[in-house]
Design a protein around this motif. Structure first.
Motif, PDB file in Angstrom:
ATOM      1  N   MET A  56       0.863  -1.172   0.000  1.00  0.00           N
ATOM      2  CA  MET A  56       0.000   0.000   0.000  1.00  0.00           C
ATOM      3  C   MET A  56       0.906   1.230   0.000  1.00  0.00           C
ATOM      4  O   MET A  56       1.751   1.398   0.867  1.00  0.00           O
ATOM      5  N   ASN A  57       0.695   2.092  -0.981  1.00  0.00           N
ATOM      6  CA  ASN A  57       1.536   3.290  -1.035  1.00  0.00           C
ATOM      7  C   ASN A  57       0.985   4.383  -0.113  1.00  0.00           C
ATOM      8  O   ASN A  57      -0.068   4.220   0.511  1.00  0.00           O
ATOM      9  N   ASN A  58       1.706   5.481  -0.030  1.00  0.00           N
ATOM     10  CA  ASN A  58       1.367   6.545   0.911  1.00  0.00           C
ATOM     11  C   ASN A  58       0.014   7.187   0.600  1.00  0.00           C
ATOM     12  O   ASN A  58      -0.752   7.518   1.506  1.00  0.00           O
ATOM     13  N   ALA A  59      -0.321   7.351  -0.676  1.00  0.00           N
ATOM     14  CA  ALA A  59      -1.603   7.968  -1.052  1.00  0.00           C
ATOM     15  C   ALA A  59      -2.775   7.080  -0.639  1.00  0.00           C
ATOM     16  O   ALA A  59      -3.786   7.570  -0.129  1.00  0.00           O
ATOM     17  N   GLU A  60      -2.643   5.781  -0.866  1.00  0.00           N
ATOM     18  CA  GLU A  60      -3.699   4.849  -0.454  1.00  0.00           C
ATOM     19  C   GLU A  60      -3.828   4.807   1.058  1.00  0.00           C
ATOM     20  O   GLU A  60      -4.925   4.708   1.593  1.00  0.00           O
ATOM     21  N   HIS A  61      -2.694   4.894   1.749  1.00  0.00           N
ATOM     22  CA  HIS A  61      -2.697   4.895   3.201  1.00  0.00           C
ATOM     23  C   HIS A  61      -3.435   6.125   3.737  1.00  0.00           C
ATOM     24  O   HIS A  61      -4.261   6.022   4.646  1.00  0.00           O
ATOM     25  N   MET A  62      -3.152   7.269   3.165  1.00  0.00           N
ATOM     26  CA  MET A  62      -3.823   8.509   3.603  1.00  0.00           C
ATOM     27  C   MET A  62      -5.311   8.468   3.262  1.00  0.00           C
ATOM     28  O   MET A  62      -6.144   8.934   4.044  1.00  0.00           O
ATOM     29  N   GLN A  63      -5.660   7.927   2.115  1.00  0.00           N
ATOM     30  CA  GLN A  63      -7.062   7.817   1.733  1.00  0.00           C
ATOM     31  C   GLN A  63      -7.813   6.927   2.728  1.00  0.00           C
ATOM     32  O   GLN A  63      -8.935   7.255   3.135  1.00  0.00           O
ATOM     33  N   LEU A  64      -7.199   5.835   3.144  1.00  0.00           N
ATOM     34  CA  LEU A  64      -7.814   4.950   4.125  1.00  0.00           C
ATOM     35  C   LEU A  64      -8.000   5.678   5.455  1.00  0.00           C
ATOM     36  O   LEU A  64      -9.046   5.548   6.104  1.00  0.00           O
ATOM     37  N   ILE A  65      -7.028   6.447   5.859  1.00  0.00           N
ATOM     38  CA  ILE A  65      -7.145   7.219   7.102  1.00  0.00           C
ATOM     39  C   ILE A  65      -8.298   8.217   6.997  1.00  0.00           C
ATOM     40  O   ILE A  65      -9.080   8.375   7.936  1.00  0.00           O
ATOM     41  N   TYR A  66      -8.434   8.891   5.854  1.00  0.00           N
ATOM     42  CA  TYR A  66      -9.531   9.849   5.670  1.00  0.00           C
ATOM     43  C   TYR A  66     -10.900   9.167   5.714  1.00  0.00           C
ATOM     44  O   TYR A  66     -11.849   9.700   6.271  1.00  0.00           O
ATOM     45  N   VAL A  67     -10.987   7.993   5.126  1.00  0.00           N
ATOM     46  CA  VAL A  67     -12.257   7.253   5.142  1.00  0.00           C
ATOM     47  C   VAL A  67     -12.613   6.863   6.581  1.00  0.00           C
ATOM     48  O   VAL A  67     -13.764   7.002   7.016  1.00  0.00           O
TER      49      VAL A  67
END
Length: 103
Positions: free
Chosen positions: A1-12
C-alpha cells in the motif's frame, strides 16, 4: 500500500468516525430538546433492539450451516417460553450435540 492509499484509508476512517459521532450526538440532542417524545418516534425507538438483533442473527442463520440454523430455531422456541439463560443454554447444547454426534 503506497502513501496515497494509506492517507485515503485514514480519511475514510476519520469520516466514518465523524459521521458515527454526529449521528449519535444528534439523536441525543434531538431527544433532550423535546418535552415529550411523539408516539411515532417512541414506536421507532422501541423497534431498534429487534432491528439490531435481526442484523446480528440473520447472517449466522443463513450462512452458519444447518447445525447453527437448527440451534437457532430451538433457541427461538425455548426463548418464547423461558428466560434468556435457558434460551442460550438450549441453543448451545443443540449446536454442540449436532457437531459432536452428527458431523
Amino acid at each position: 500500500m503506497n502513501n496515497a492509499e494509506h492517507m485515503q484509508l485514514i480519511y475514510v476512517i476519520l469520516a466514518a468516525a465523524v459521521a458515527t459521532f454526529l449521528t449519535r450526538i444528534g439523536g441525543y440532542v434531538m431527544i433532550t430538546q423535546m418535552k415529550r417524545i411523539p408516539p411515532r418516534m417512541e414506536a421507532a425507538l422501541n423497534a431498534v433492539p429487534a432491528a439490531v438483533l435481526s442484523t446480528l442473527v440473520a447472517p449466522a442463520f443463513l450462512s452458519g450451516g444447518w447445525d447453527v440454523a437448527v440451534a437457532m430455531l430451538v433457541a427461538l422456541v425455548i426463548g418464547l417460553r423461558f428466560s434468556s439463560l435457558w434460551m442460550l443454554l438450549a441453543g448451545w447444547l443443540v449446536v454442540m450435540a449436532i457437531r459432536h454426534l452428527l458431523v
